[in-house]
Design a protein around this motif. Structure first.
Motif, PDB file in Angstrom:
ATOM      1  N   TYR A  52      62.254  76.146 -21.950  1.00  0.00           N
ATOM      2  CA  TYR A  52      61.090  76.041 -21.387  1.00  0.00           C
ATOM      3  C   TYR A  52      60.729  77.235 -22.725  1.00  0.00           C
ATOM      4  O   TYR A  52      60.917  77.427 -23.296  1.00  0.00           O
ATOM      5  CB  TYR A  52      60.926  76.924 -20.478  1.00  0.00           C
ATOM      6  CG  TYR A  52      61.620  78.113 -19.909  1.00  0.00           C
ATOM      7  CD1 TYR A  52      61.104  79.329 -20.579  1.00  0.00           C
ATOM      8  CD2 TYR A  52      62.279  78.280 -19.274  1.00  0.00           C
ATOM      9  CE1 TYR A  52      61.745  80.938 -20.032  1.00  0.00           C
ATOM     10  CE2 TYR A  52      63.320  78.880 -18.560  1.00  0.00           C
ATOM     11  CZ  TYR A  52      62.687  80.126 -19.192  1.00  0.00           C
ATOM     12  OH  TYR A  52      63.772  81.231 -18.807  1.00  0.00           O
ATOM     13  N   GLY A  53      59.111  77.243 -23.110  1.00  0.00           N
ATOM     14  CA  GLY A  53      57.988  77.661 -23.805  1.00  0.00           C
ATOM     15  C   GLY A  53      57.622  78.991 -23.198  1.00  0.00           C
ATOM     16  O   GLY A  53      58.658  79.557 -22.256  1.00  0.00           O
ATOM     17  N   GLY A  54      57.407  80.449 -24.807  1.00  0.00           N
ATOM     18  CA  GLY A  54      57.343  81.514 -23.665  1.00  0.00           C
ATOM     19  C   GLY A  54      58.059  82.334 -24.338  1.00  0.00           C
ATOM     20  O   GLY A  54      58.256  83.580 -24.265  1.00  0.00           O
ATOM     21  N   VAL A  55      59.357  81.967 -24.919  1.00  0.00           N
ATOM     22  CA  VAL A  55      60.150  82.956 -25.280  1.00  0.00           C
ATOM     23  C   VAL A  55      60.544  82.201 -27.336  1.00  0.00           C
ATOM     24  O   VAL A  55      59.912  80.397 -27.418  1.00  0.00           O
ATOM     25  CB  VAL A  55      61.614  82.162 -24.675  1.00  0.00           C
ATOM     26  CG1 VAL A  55      61.521  82.916 -23.614  1.00  0.00           C
ATOM     27  CG2 VAL A  55      62.119  80.946 -24.260  1.00  0.00           C
ATOM     28  N   LYS A  56      61.253  82.673 -27.492  1.00  0.00           N
ATOM     29  CA  LYS A  56      61.639  82.198 -29.110  1.00  0.00           C
ATOM     30  C   LYS A  56      62.680  81.241 -29.142  1.00  0.00           C
ATOM     31  O   LYS A  56      64.166  81.559 -28.720  1.00  0.00           O
ATOM     32  CB  LYS A  56      62.369  83.466 -29.912  1.00  0.00           C
ATOM     33  CG  LYS A  56      61.181  84.677 -30.136  1.00  0.00           C
ATOM     34  CD  LYS A  56      62.027  85.478 -31.261  1.00  0.00           C
ATOM     35  CE  LYS A  56      60.922  86.799 -31.302  1.00  0.00           C
ATOM     36  NZ  LYS A  56      62.180  87.864 -31.483  1.00  0.00           N
ATOM     37  N   HIS A  57      62.753  80.021 -30.136  1.00  0.00           N
ATOM     38  CA  HIS A  57      63.144  78.970 -30.482  1.00  0.00           C
ATOM     39  C   HIS A  57      64.897  79.820 -30.308  1.00  0.00           C
ATOM     40  O   HIS A  57      65.844  78.508 -30.445  1.00  0.00           O
ATOM     41  CB  HIS A  57      62.319  78.008 -31.406  1.00  0.00           C
ATOM     42  CG  HIS A  57      61.312  77.446 -31.204  1.00  0.00           C
ATOM     43  ND1 HIS A  57      60.393  78.247 -31.086  1.00  0.00           N
ATOM     44  CD2 HIS A  57      61.036  75.886 -30.557  1.00  0.00           C
ATOM     45  CE1 HIS A  57      59.194  77.153 -31.454  1.00  0.00           C
ATOM     46  NE2 HIS A  57      59.596  76.541 -30.577  1.00  0.00           N
ATOM     47  N   SER A  58      64.414  80.247 -31.356  1.00  0.00           N
ATOM     48  CA  SER A  58      66.355  80.252 -32.171  1.00  0.00           C
ATOM     49  C   SER A  58      66.888  81.395 -31.405  1.00  0.00           C
ATOM     50  O   SER A  58      68.383  80.928 -31.023  1.00  0.00           O
ATOM     51  CB  SER A  58      65.584  81.667 -32.476  1.00  0.00           C
ATOM     52  OG  SER A  58      65.048  83.044 -31.925  1.00  0.00           O
ATOM     53  N   SER A  59      66.437  81.795 -29.964  1.00  0.00           N
ATOM     54  CA  SER A  59      67.715  82.372 -28.868  1.00  0.00           C
ATOM     55  C   SER A  59      67.704  80.921 -27.702  1.00  0.00           C
ATOM     56  O   SER A  59      68.555  81.301 -27.045  1.00  0.00           O
ATOM     57  CB  SER A  59      66.486  82.700 -27.596  1.00  0.00           C
ATOM     58  OG  SER A  59      65.609  82.217 -26.982  1.00  0.00           O
ATOM     59  N   GLN A  60      67.715  80.075 -28.112  1.00  0.00           N
ATOM     60  CA  GLN A  60      67.641  77.996 -27.449  1.00  0.00           C
ATOM     61  C   GLN A  60      68.340  77.531 -28.343  1.00  0.00           C
ATOM     62  O   GLN A  60      69.311  76.315 -27.344  1.00  0.00           O
ATOM     63  CB  GLN A  60      66.858  77.945 -27.115  1.00  0.00           C
ATOM     64  CG  GLN A  60      65.400  78.385 -25.807  1.00  0.00           C
ATOM     65  CD  GLN A  60      64.099  77.663 -26.062  1.00  0.00           C
ATOM     66  OE1 GLN A  60      63.942  77.139 -26.625  1.00  0.00           O
ATOM     67  NE2 GLN A  60      63.877  78.480 -24.562  1.00  0.00           N
ATOM     68  N   ALA A  61      68.152  77.282 -29.509  1.00  0.00           N
ATOM     69  CA  ALA A  61      68.780  76.439 -30.202  1.00  0.00           C
ATOM     70  C   ALA A  61      70.473  76.656 -30.500  1.00  0.00           C
ATOM     71  O   ALA A  61      70.810  75.549 -30.404  1.00  0.00           O
ATOM     72  CB  ALA A  61      68.182  77.336 -31.662  1.00  0.00           C
ATOM     73  N   ASN A  62      70.971  77.727 -29.891  1.00  0.00           N
ATOM     74  CA  ASN A  62      72.717  77.163 -30.364  1.00  0.00           C
ATOM     75  C   ASN A  62      73.077  76.529 -29.887  1.00  0.00           C
ATOM     76  O   ASN A  62      74.118  76.019 -29.630  1.00  0.00           O
ATOM     77  CB  ASN A  62      73.135  79.222 -30.728  1.00  0.00           C
ATOM     78  CG  ASN A  62      73.080  80.077 -32.118  1.00  0.00           C
ATOM     79  OD1 ASN A  62      71.892  79.634 -32.796  1.00  0.00           O
ATOM     80  ND2 ASN A  62      72.764  81.269 -31.941  1.00  0.00           N
ATOM     81  N   ALA A  96      65.108  87.738 -23.986  1.00  0.00           N
ATOM     82  CA  ALA A  96      64.574  85.777 -24.099  1.00  0.00           C
ATOM     83  C   ALA A  96      65.619  85.510 -23.997  1.00  0.00           C
ATOM     84  O   ALA A  96      65.770  83.755 -24.165  1.00  0.00           O
ATOM     85  CB  ALA A  96      64.017  85.704 -25.541  1.00  0.00           C
ATOM     86  N   SER A  97      67.265  85.325 -24.592  1.00  0.00           N
ATOM     87  CA  SER A  97      68.284  85.103 -24.677  1.00  0.00           C
ATOM     88  C   SER A  97      68.678  84.219 -23.748  1.00  0.00           C
ATOM     89  O   SER A  97      69.516  83.045 -23.688  1.00  0.00           O
ATOM     90  CB  SER A  97      69.668  85.794 -25.170  1.00  0.00           C
ATOM     91  OG  SER A  97      69.640  87.022 -24.238  1.00  0.00           O
ATOM     92  N   ASN A  98      68.312  85.035 -23.022  1.00  0.00           N
ATOM     93  CA  ASN A  98      68.560  84.155 -21.288  1.00  0.00           C
ATOM     94  C   ASN A  98      67.706  82.849 -21.073  1.00  0.00           C
ATOM     95  O   ASN A  98      67.667  82.453 -19.890  1.00  0.00           O
ATOM     96  CB  ASN A  98      67.902  84.920 -19.767  1.00  0.00           C
ATOM     97  CG  ASN A  98      69.446  85.975 -19.575  1.00  0.00           C
ATOM     98  OD1 ASN A  98      70.899  85.562 -20.147  1.00  0.00           O
ATOM     99  ND2 ASN A  98      68.483  87.529 -18.921  1.00  0.00           N
ATOM    100  N   ALA A  99      66.731  82.313 -21.970  1.00  0.00           N
ATOM    101  CA  ALA A  99      65.730  81.024 -21.227  1.00  0.00           C
ATOM    102  C   ALA A  99      66.706  80.268 -21.503  1.00  0.00           C
ATOM    103  O   ALA A  99      66.113  79.293 -21.004  1.00  0.00           O
ATOM    104  CB  ALA A  99      65.117  81.202 -22.926  1.00  0.00           C
ATOM    105  N   VAL A 100      67.801  79.711 -22.062  1.00  0.00           N
ATOM    106  CA  VAL A 100      68.597  78.879 -21.815  1.00  0.00           C
ATOM    107  C   VAL A 100      69.912  79.452 -21.139  1.00  0.00           C
ATOM    108  O   VAL A 100      70.845  80.730 -21.788  1.00  0.00           O
ATOM    109  CB  VAL A 100      69.634  78.181 -23.354  1.00  0.00           C
ATOM    110  CG1 VAL A 100      70.250  76.936 -23.291  1.00  0.00           C
ATOM    111  CG2 VAL A 100      67.499  77.598 -23.874  1.00  0.00           C
ATOM    112  N   THR A 101      70.586  79.093 -20.368  1.00  0.00           N
ATOM    113  CA  THR A 101      71.395  79.513 -19.443  1.00  0.00           C
ATOM    114  C   THR A 101      73.311  78.771 -19.372  1.00  0.00           C
ATOM    115  O   THR A 101      72.243  77.062 -19.077  1.00  0.00           O
ATOM    116  CB  THR A 101      71.170  80.041 -17.700  1.00  0.00           C
ATOM    117  OG1 THR A 101      70.427  78.360 -16.924  1.00  0.00           O
ATOM    118  CG2 THR A 101      70.289  81.409 -17.802  1.00  0.00           C
ATOM    119  N   ARG A 102      73.949  78.370 -19.160  1.00  0.00           N
ATOM    120  CA  ARG A 102      74.811  77.232 -19.084  1.00  0.00           C
ATOM    121  C   ARG A 102      75.675  77.873 -18.427  1.00  0.00           C
ATOM    122  O   ARG A 102      76.917  77.831 -18.651  1.00  0.00           O
ATOM    123  CB  ARG A 102      75.349  76.945 -21.076  1.00  0.00           C
ATOM    124  CG  ARG A 102      74.361  76.253 -22.205  1.00  0.00           C
ATOM    125  CD  ARG A 102      74.713  76.453 -23.672  1.00  0.00           C
ATOM    126  NE  ARG A 102      75.826  75.478 -23.139  1.00  0.00           N
ATOM    127  CZ  ARG A 102      77.408  75.620 -23.706  1.00  0.00           C
ATOM    128  NH1 ARG A 102      78.087  76.549 -23.941  1.00  0.00           N
ATOM    129  NH2 ARG A 102      78.388  74.375 -23.819  1.00  0.00           N
TER     130      ARG A 102
END
Length: 477
Positions: free
Chosen positions: A137-147, A3-9
């Motif tokens: 995007y949806g389908g993963v935890k908000h917390s994994s994207q928030a930071n 899930a942590s890969n749902a946001v990539t930088r």
């Protein structure tokens, strides 16, 4: 994928750039003539891009100058580069440190798969810059994207629903958005995101530059564009509901009950290796993939009920050639770029005619030839006529011996609309002979109260009108 890969930088990823058309669909203009930053030109060379496609030639120069754009172009024409390079160029020309919890540019797309794909391409275009790009995007935890969102970004690519959730949670603020891209705007409206888009726009500070991209130009698209665009430049590189000239359309008439049998016959006879099959419902998609597994055909299915991990895995394995068949519903009909896909099969025709354009747009991309096959029963014929009208061409019919159509144009075994049911009920009631009332205790049953009241009311109404008529006095002169 975790899930942590749902946001990539990060910027260093395996090289993947959206392929370009070849041959006659190129224009004479090349990327070097655009005056892009050296870092972007290095990325252009790294991706192997040379000449521009028509949509890029018409969209990039005015977008660089800050114009709002309304772009109508079919899928597979290089739209991501058409908005990606002018967006990145302006961010480099106006450098500014990212602010915590803010993004300078926002790209909205309808599906998780398209969001990931767009973000991947933008990361490749920005490979030699320090710009930060994220996908949400949806389908993963908000917390994994928030930071990652709270740290601040240059470019955020997101689905409208999940982004709105993060805004409401306070993980990101849109007040500093300078550039907004709506990719596949018509699909977002089809999926009911108009409310989310309006709320997101209302949360922005001053009006951003808006690049509005749509494969089709429906009434709802036109209405939204008029509301949010300021003196836009219209760019149309294809007629409404157009499909690529590289796609050959074929129609196979068959009884509804024998569609799967015919599909397997074609799969084996023509030795298709990779084929994407579209079904209009999740239930039918699941039935199809189960049948394929029973016949020892390697395949997978993607639809809205599948987890994000399962969908990513299915797409990855299909792209790698590990699967012969990928079954999908409309969730995958837009934006997915699968290189070298030769065949798209419509097991049934879509509910919305525009979706036919998006389904078959998965093949015939990047100048390659593609074949779009539709298995059509007698009850599908009305849709065929509408599709032919929409795409502006007659679809060639191919009849297979042993699969002759035996159904009538209207299959009485299928569910009908409420209007049809109501009409049939009235006709049957009119044609049916009056039934004698059942007896109770040897005597005729007493009429129902409703019937008696209705008759009495009718009779009373007649009597009342008669009395009123007779009671009228001649008008005095």
């Amino acid at each position: 994928m975790a899930a942590s890969n749902a946001v990539t930088r990060h910027r260093v990823k395996p090289l993947y750039c959206a392929p370009f058309f070849t041959g006659s669909v190129f224009t004479s203009m090349n990327f070097a003539a655009l005056g892009l930053a050296p870092e972007l030109l290095r990325a252009v060379k790294r991706c192997g891009f040379q000449q521009l496609t028509p949509v890029q030639e018409q969209a990039i120069p005015p977008a660089r100058r800050g114009r709002d754009l309304l772009v109508t172009a079919q899928t597979g024409t290089g739209k991501t580069a058409a908005f990606g390079f002018p967006l990145l160029q302006q961010l480099l020309e106006k450098p500014r440190a990212t602010q915590p919890g803010h993004t300078r540019a926002l790209v909205l797309a309808p599906t998780r798969e398209l969001v990931e794909q767009v973000a991947d391409n933008l990361q490749q275009y920005a490979h030699f810059t320090s710009l930060t790009i994220a996908a949400v995007y949806g389908g993963v935890k908000h917390s994994s994207q928030a930071n990652k969102l709270q740290a601040g970004l240059d470019v955020l690519v997101a689905t409208p629903g999940r982004l709105l959730e993060h805004v409401e949670l306070g993980n990101i603020n849109l007040q500093q958005v300078e550039f907004l891209v709506l990719d596949e705007a018509d699909r977002m409206l089809d999926m009911g995101f108009v409310g989310e888009i309006s709320k997101l726009l209302n949360g922005m500070g001053k009006k951003p530059q808006i690049l509005f991209f749509s494969a089709t130009l429906t009434q709802s698209v036109t209405t939204l564009a008029k509301e949010i665009l300021a003196r836009p430049l219209s760019v149309a590189v294809s007629k409404r509901n157009a499909v690529a000239d590289t796609v050959e359309h074929l129609l196979y008439p068959v009884d509804q009950a024998r569609k799967y049998e015919l599909f397997m016959e074609l799969l084996r006879t023509h030795n298709w290796f990779q084929v994407m099959v579209f079904s209009s419902t999740r239930e039918e998609a699941d039935k199809l993939i189960n049948a394929l597994k029973e016949d020892n055909v390697e395949g997978a299915v993607i639809h809205s009920e599948k987890t994000q991990g399962a969908r990513r895995r299915a797409l990855k394995e299909f792209k790698e050639g590990k699967l012969q068949v990928l079954v999908a519903t409309e969730v995958a009909a837009r934006g997915l770029d699968i290189q070298g896909l030769d065949y798209v099969v419509n097991l049934d025709l879509p509910f919305f005619i525009e979706d036919y354009v998006h389904r078959v747009g998965r093949t015939g991309r990047a100048g390659s030839k593609g074949i779009a096959i539709s298995l059509v029963s007698a009850s599908d014929e009305p849709k065929v006529a509408l599709i032919e009208k929409a795409i502006g061409t007659k679809i060639k019919r191919v009849k297979i011996k042993g699969f002759e159509v035996t159904e009538s144009a209207v299959d009485s075994t299928k569910p009908k609309s409420r209007f049809a049911k109501a009409t049939d009920t009235k006709a049957q009631a009119k044609a049916a002979p009056a039934k004698k009332a059942p007896k109770a205790n040897g005597r005729p049953a007493r009429p129902k109260a409703k019937t008696s009241t209705k008759a009495a009311a009718k009779s009373g109404a007649k009597a009342s009108r008669s009395t009123q008529h007779s009671a009228k006095k001649p008008r005095s002169r």
